[in-house]
Write a protein that holds these residues in place. Sequence first.
Motif, short mmCIF file in Angstrom:
data_model
loop_
_atom_site.label_atom_id
_atom_site.label_comp_id
_atom_site.label_asym_id
_atom_site.label_seq_id
_atom_site.Cartn_x
_atom_site.Cartn_y
_atom_site.Cartn_z
N LEU A 1 6.42 5.10 0.46
CA LEU A 1 6.14 4.99 -0.96
C LEU A 1 5.08 6.03 -1.32
N ILE A 2 5.28 6.72 -2.43
CA ILE A 2 4.28 7.65 -2.94
C ILE A 2 3.75 7.07 -4.24
N THR A 3 2.44 6.92 -4.32
CA THR A 3 1.82 6.29 -5.49
C THR A 3 0.75 7.20 -6.07
N LYS A 4 0.56 7.06 -7.38
CA LYS A 4 -0.53 7.72 -8.10
C LYS A 4 -1.29 6.65 -8.85
N LYS A 5 -2.57 6.50 -8.50
CA LYS A 5 -3.42 5.49 -9.13
C LYS A 5 -2.80 4.10 -9.06
N GLY A 6 -2.19 3.82 -7.90
CA GLY A 6 -1.64 2.49 -7.68
C GLY A 6 -0.27 2.25 -8.27
N ILE A 7 0.35 3.28 -8.88
CA ILE A 7 1.68 3.14 -9.49
C ILE A 7 2.69 3.88 -8.62
N SER B 1 3.27 -1.46 -10.21
CA SER B 1 2.00 -1.37 -9.50
C SER B 1 2.15 -1.92 -8.08
N THR B 2 1.37 -1.36 -7.15
CA THR B 2 1.37 -1.90 -5.79
C THR B 2 0.84 -3.32 -5.75
N ASP B 3 0.08 -3.72 -6.76
CA ASP B 3 -0.40 -5.10 -6.82
C ASP B 3 0.75 -6.08 -6.96
N GLY C 1 -13.60 9.08 1.53
CA GLY C 1 -12.39 9.89 1.57
C GLY C 1 -11.42 9.49 2.67
N GLU C 2 -11.66 8.36 3.33
CA GLU C 2 -10.80 7.88 4.40
C GLU C 2 -10.06 6.62 3.96
N ILE C 3 -8.83 6.48 4.45
CA ILE C 3 -8.03 5.30 4.12
C ILE C 3 -7.67 4.53 5.38
N GLY C 4 -6.99 5.20 6.32
CA GLY C 4 -6.68 4.56 7.59
C GLY C 4 -5.48 3.64 7.52
N SER C 5 -5.29 2.85 8.59
CA SER C 5 -4.15 1.96 8.71
C SER C 5 -4.48 0.59 8.14
N VAL C 6 -3.41 -0.19 7.90
CA VAL C 6 -3.61 -1.49 7.28
C VAL C 6 -2.39 -2.35 7.53
N ASP C 7 -2.58 -3.68 7.52
CA ASP C 7 -1.49 -4.65 7.56
C ASP C 7 -1.48 -5.40 6.24
N TYR C 8 -0.27 -5.55 5.66
CA TYR C 8 -0.13 -6.24 4.38
C TYR C 8 0.94 -7.33 4.48
N LEU C 9 0.74 -8.40 3.74
CA LEU C 9 1.81 -9.33 3.45
C LEU C 9 2.37 -8.92 2.09
N ILE C 10 3.67 -8.57 2.06
CA ILE C 10 4.26 -8.13 0.81
C ILE C 10 5.24 -9.18 0.29
N ARG C 11 5.47 -9.13 -1.01
CA ARG C 11 6.43 -10.02 -1.64
C ARG C 11 7.57 -9.16 -2.21
N CYS C 12 8.77 -9.34 -1.64
CA CYS C 12 9.92 -8.55 -2.05
C CYS C 12 10.36 -8.93 -3.46
N LEU C 13 11.25 -8.11 -4.02
CA LEU C 13 11.68 -8.34 -5.39
C LEU C 13 12.44 -9.66 -5.55
N ASP C 14 13.04 -10.14 -4.44
CA ASP C 14 13.75 -11.42 -4.51
C ASP C 14 12.87 -12.59 -4.07
N GLY C 15 11.56 -12.35 -3.89
CA GLY C 15 10.64 -13.41 -3.53
C GLY C 15 10.39 -13.58 -2.05
N GLN C 16 11.16 -12.91 -1.20
CA GLN C 16 10.98 -13.03 0.25
C GLN C 16 9.66 -12.40 0.67
N GLU C 17 8.99 -13.02 1.65
CA GLU C 17 7.73 -12.51 2.17
C GLU C 17 7.96 -11.76 3.48
N LYS C 18 7.30 -10.63 3.62
CA LYS C 18 7.39 -9.85 4.85
C LYS C 18 6.00 -9.34 5.23
#
Length: 480
Positions: free
Chosen positions: A156-162, A186-188, A210-227
Amino acid sequence: MLPYSTPNHDFAFEQSVIGMAMISLDGTILKVNSALCDLLGYSPQELTAGAPQDVNSLRELLNRVIQNARTAHGHQPSVPPIEYAYRHPSDRELYLHARCSVEHDPERGPKGYLVQFEDRTLLRQLMRQLEQKEQKLNEKENSFLQLLEELPLSVLITKKGIVHYVNSAALRLVNAMHPRDVLGISTDVIVDASYHHALKKRRATYAESGEIGSVDYLIRCLDGQEKMVTGFTLIIQYEGEKAAIGIFKDITEQRMEEDRVMQSEKLTTAGQLAAGIAHEIRNPLTSINGFVKLLRSAERSNELYFEIIESELKRIELIVNELLVLSKPQGAHVSGPIDVSAILDQIITLMKVQAALKNIEIIPHYPLVPIYVQGEVNQLKQVFINLLKNAMEAMNHGGSITVDIVHSGPEVQIIVQDEGVGMTQEQIQSLGQPFFTTKDTGTGLGLMITKNIIHNHGGTMNVESTPDHGTTFTIHLPAL
């Protein structure tokens, strides 16, 4: 002086840095300034006497200017400029910009044309270079996007969270049918609300360092499924602007498998502790049984008997509760402030009888004040149980295990030191790998899970060991 010129007009004409020419209505060049002569590479006499017949480029240029002026004069008030590639006598190619205006006499009307020639060769070259660079950038960006499309990882490529770009793998990750379902949101919306604090923390970290690094996220898919996903982010230039490119991998199945392995290891640990705990429970039960018989035979009640019975029952309750901790699922617990010394006390209480059966003494060294870390209680208990169990299994001839807690600045150190058989440097480097173990009946999964839990708590673990002289495990956790 021309019939319709003035001294001021002639002076401005001659001194202009722009090439200028006066042309009659019939197309005769009446006058040129020195700037035009320098620009075209001919003398005033050559230009006013008519263009040299052997120079097609100059003759064509003048014919085009005059024809353009005549055509425009008959149909519109202003004459549009023209661009022309002119071959200089030195064989250089120039790009000229010619603007023509009609000179009027108040009494007689139109009397001729004033033509201004501007050298735009350098500008044209710069524009051409810019176009070439833009074309190359577009080619690179297209190749870059084509590469991203072929990646099996989600991008995903985002600009200001979009979200401004998603590849095919990212569409499959969020269960979307078309890029328009994701672009512009939004990524939110994608990241589960429970991980929004992690999003804000990463943005704050980037703003500061200026550093971001790696991260683990719980995401919610468009159909409501969690991954559950893991990935990293880089800052790039996309469509001429600064953007963040995130590359993610679905680790939902991996996390589920880790949970299953962790649960299996817990049950294995519980089974190994069962024998020692049985001895620990049998002793207070024997005491309770004896005092109950005394109470039955006594003529009056003895308060001391009741205190002893109550104390022994509490002791049994503590041991049983600690044993049950090992089989509880992790999802039922919430991260929060933990007093490290308190949970170590509970673990040592749970394991001291098993240690005594092997002639091992567990010696705690704690500060007088509570030391807090942020974490999940049951996971950290499992870490300490694994370390103490490994220390006891390494001590075949008895001895002592010391457990120290040191609060040093922003971190807390938990140090477990045994007097066991120790390990070589090669064995230390292999610790934590699945199915690597120094024991005859071990699986190696215990330390792998231990390292994973410590890593998930933002900590690290160091190991120091000398063969036949014991091993020291040092856990570093962020202090709360």
